[in-house]
Design a protein around this motif. Structure first.
Motif, PDB file in Angstrom:
ATOM      1  N   SER A   1       0.823  -1.207   0.000  1.00  0.00           N
ATOM      2  CA  SER A   1       0.000   0.000   0.000  1.00  0.00           C
ATOM      3  C   SER A   1       0.859   1.259   0.000  1.00  0.00           C
ATOM      4  O   SER A   1       0.463   2.275  -0.568  1.00  0.00           O
ATOM      5  CB  SER A   1      -0.949  -0.001   1.193  1.00  0.00           C
ATOM      6  OG  SER A   1      -0.225   0.053   2.401  1.00  0.00           O
ATOM      7  N   ASN A   2       2.034   1.199   0.635  1.00  0.00           N
ATOM      8  CA  ASN A   2       2.936   2.352   0.596  1.00  0.00           C
ATOM      9  C   ASN A   2       3.428   2.607  -0.815  1.00  0.00           C
ATOM     10  O   ASN A   2       3.580   3.759  -1.230  1.00  0.00           O
ATOM     11  CB  ASN A   2       4.122   2.143   1.532  1.00  0.00           C
ATOM     12  CG  ASN A   2       3.724   2.273   2.984  1.00  0.00           C
ATOM     13  OD1 ASN A   2       2.706   2.879   3.295  1.00  0.00           O
ATOM     14  ND2 ASN A   2       4.505   1.688   3.867  1.00  0.00           N
ATOM     15  N   LEU A   3       3.667   1.554  -1.555  1.00  0.00           N
ATOM     16  CA  LEU A   3       4.113   1.683  -2.933  1.00  0.00           C
ATOM     17  C   LEU A   3       3.011   2.297  -3.787  1.00  0.00           C
ATOM     18  O   LEU A   3       3.273   3.160  -4.632  1.00  0.00           O
ATOM     19  CB  LEU A   3       4.520   0.320  -3.483  1.00  0.00           C
ATOM     20  CG  LEU A   3       5.054   0.295  -4.917  1.00  0.00           C
ATOM     21  CD1 LEU A   3       6.311   1.152  -5.020  1.00  0.00           C
ATOM     22  CD2 LEU A   3       5.349  -1.119  -5.341  1.00  0.00           C
TER      23      LEU A   3
ATOM     24  N   TYR B   1       0.618   4.307  -2.717  1.00  0.00           N
ATOM     25  CA  TYR B   1       0.516   5.709  -2.323  1.00  0.00           C
ATOM     26  C   TYR B   1       1.645   6.520  -2.943  1.00  0.00           C
ATOM     27  O   TYR B   1       1.428   7.620  -3.444  1.00  0.00           O
ATOM     28  CB  TYR B   1       0.561   5.805  -0.796  1.00  0.00           C
ATOM     29  CG  TYR B   1       0.364   7.203  -0.283  1.00  0.00           C
ATOM     30  CD1 TYR B   1      -0.859   7.841  -0.394  1.00  0.00           C
ATOM     31  CD2 TYR B   1       1.411   7.890   0.319  1.00  0.00           C
ATOM     32  CE1 TYR B   1      -1.046   9.123   0.068  1.00  0.00           C
ATOM     33  CE2 TYR B   1       1.237   9.177   0.793  1.00  0.00           C
ATOM     34  CZ  TYR B   1       0.009   9.784   0.668  1.00  0.00           C
ATOM     35  OH  TYR B   1      -0.159  11.053   1.118  1.00  0.00           O
ATOM     36  N   LEU B   2       2.858   5.990  -2.946  1.00  0.00           N
ATOM     37  CA  LEU B   2       4.002   6.670  -3.546  1.00  0.00           C
ATOM     38  C   LEU B   2       3.788   6.872  -5.043  1.00  0.00           C
ATOM     39  O   LEU B   2       4.057   7.953  -5.579  1.00  0.00           O
ATOM     40  CB  LEU B   2       5.283   5.867  -3.293  1.00  0.00           C
ATOM     41  CG  LEU B   2       6.560   6.446  -3.908  1.00  0.00           C
ATOM     42  CD1 LEU B   2       6.878   7.791  -3.290  1.00  0.00           C
ATOM     43  CD2 LEU B   2       7.706   5.478  -3.714  1.00  0.00           C
TER      44      LEU B   2
ATOM     45  N   ARG C   1      -7.249   2.057   4.612  1.00  0.00           N
ATOM     46  CA  ARG C   1      -5.878   2.150   5.103  1.00  0.00           C
ATOM     47  C   ARG C   1      -5.341   3.565   4.963  1.00  0.00           C
ATOM     48  O   ARG C   1      -4.157   3.771   4.796  1.00  0.00           O
ATOM     49  CB  ARG C   1      -4.995   1.178   4.341  1.00  0.00           C
ATOM     50  CG  ARG C   1      -5.297  -0.269   4.667  1.00  0.00           C
ATOM     51  CD  ARG C   1      -4.325  -1.190   3.993  1.00  0.00           C
ATOM     52  NE  ARG C   1      -4.562  -1.278   2.551  1.00  0.00           N
ATOM     53  CZ  ARG C   1      -5.315  -2.174   1.966  1.00  0.00           C
ATOM     54  NH1 ARG C   1      -5.965  -3.048   2.696  1.00  0.00           N
ATOM     55  NH2 ARG C   1      -5.451  -2.190   0.662  1.00  0.00           N
TER      56      ARG C   1
ATOM     57  N   ARG D   1      -7.115   3.424  -2.075  1.00  0.00           N
ATOM     58  CA  ARG D   1      -6.481   3.412  -0.758  1.00  0.00           C
ATOM     59  C   ARG D   1      -7.470   3.891   0.310  1.00  0.00           C
ATOM     60  O   ARG D   1      -7.540   3.315   1.393  1.00  0.00           O
ATOM     61  CB  ARG D   1      -5.235   4.282  -0.767  1.00  0.00           C
ATOM     62  CG  ARG D   1      -4.494   4.289   0.533  1.00  0.00           C
ATOM     63  CD  ARG D   1      -3.233   5.097   0.433  1.00  0.00           C
ATOM     64  NE  ARG D   1      -2.619   5.275   1.710  1.00  0.00           N
ATOM     65  CZ  ARG D   1      -1.632   4.531   2.161  1.00  0.00           C
ATOM     66  NH1 ARG D   1      -1.135   3.577   1.404  1.00  0.00           N
ATOM     67  NH2 ARG D   1      -1.113   4.756   3.348  1.00  0.00           N
TER      68      ARG D   1
ATOM     69  N   VAL E   1      -4.025   7.191   5.898  1.00  0.00           N
ATOM     70  CA  VAL E   1      -3.173   7.649   7.015  1.00  0.00           C
ATOM     71  C   VAL E   1      -3.853   8.793   7.716  1.00  0.00           C
ATOM     72  O   VAL E   1      -4.420   9.660   7.141  1.00  0.00           O
ATOM     73  CB  VAL E   1      -1.796   8.092   6.488  1.00  0.00           C
ATOM     74  CG1 VAL E   1      -0.968   8.665   7.617  1.00  0.00           C
ATOM     75  CG2 VAL E   1      -1.105   6.924   5.838  1.00  0.00           C
TER      76      VAL E   1
END
Length: 50
Positions: free
Chosen positions: A2-4, A6-7, A48, A43, A50
């Motif tokens: 999920s970080n990938l 978002y990036l 998830r 996302r 932030v």
């Protein structure tokens, strides 16, 4: 993973903003914006955020 996602969305939004002001990428940059918005929405819908 999920970080990938978002990036990638952030990079696409920045690319769209640069292309919008430079007018060098034409309609492709708007396609990138749509992909970035879809990635951010997925996302947020996934819960998830932030």
């Amino acid at each position: 993973m999920s970080n990938l996602l978002y990036l990638a969305a952030v990079i696409l939004i920045i690319s769209w903003a640069l292309g919008f002001f430079v007018y060098s990428a034409g309609s492709l940059i708007h396609l990138l914006l749509v992909i970035a918005i879809i990635a951010v929405l997925l996302r947020l819908i996934g819960g998830r955020a932030v």
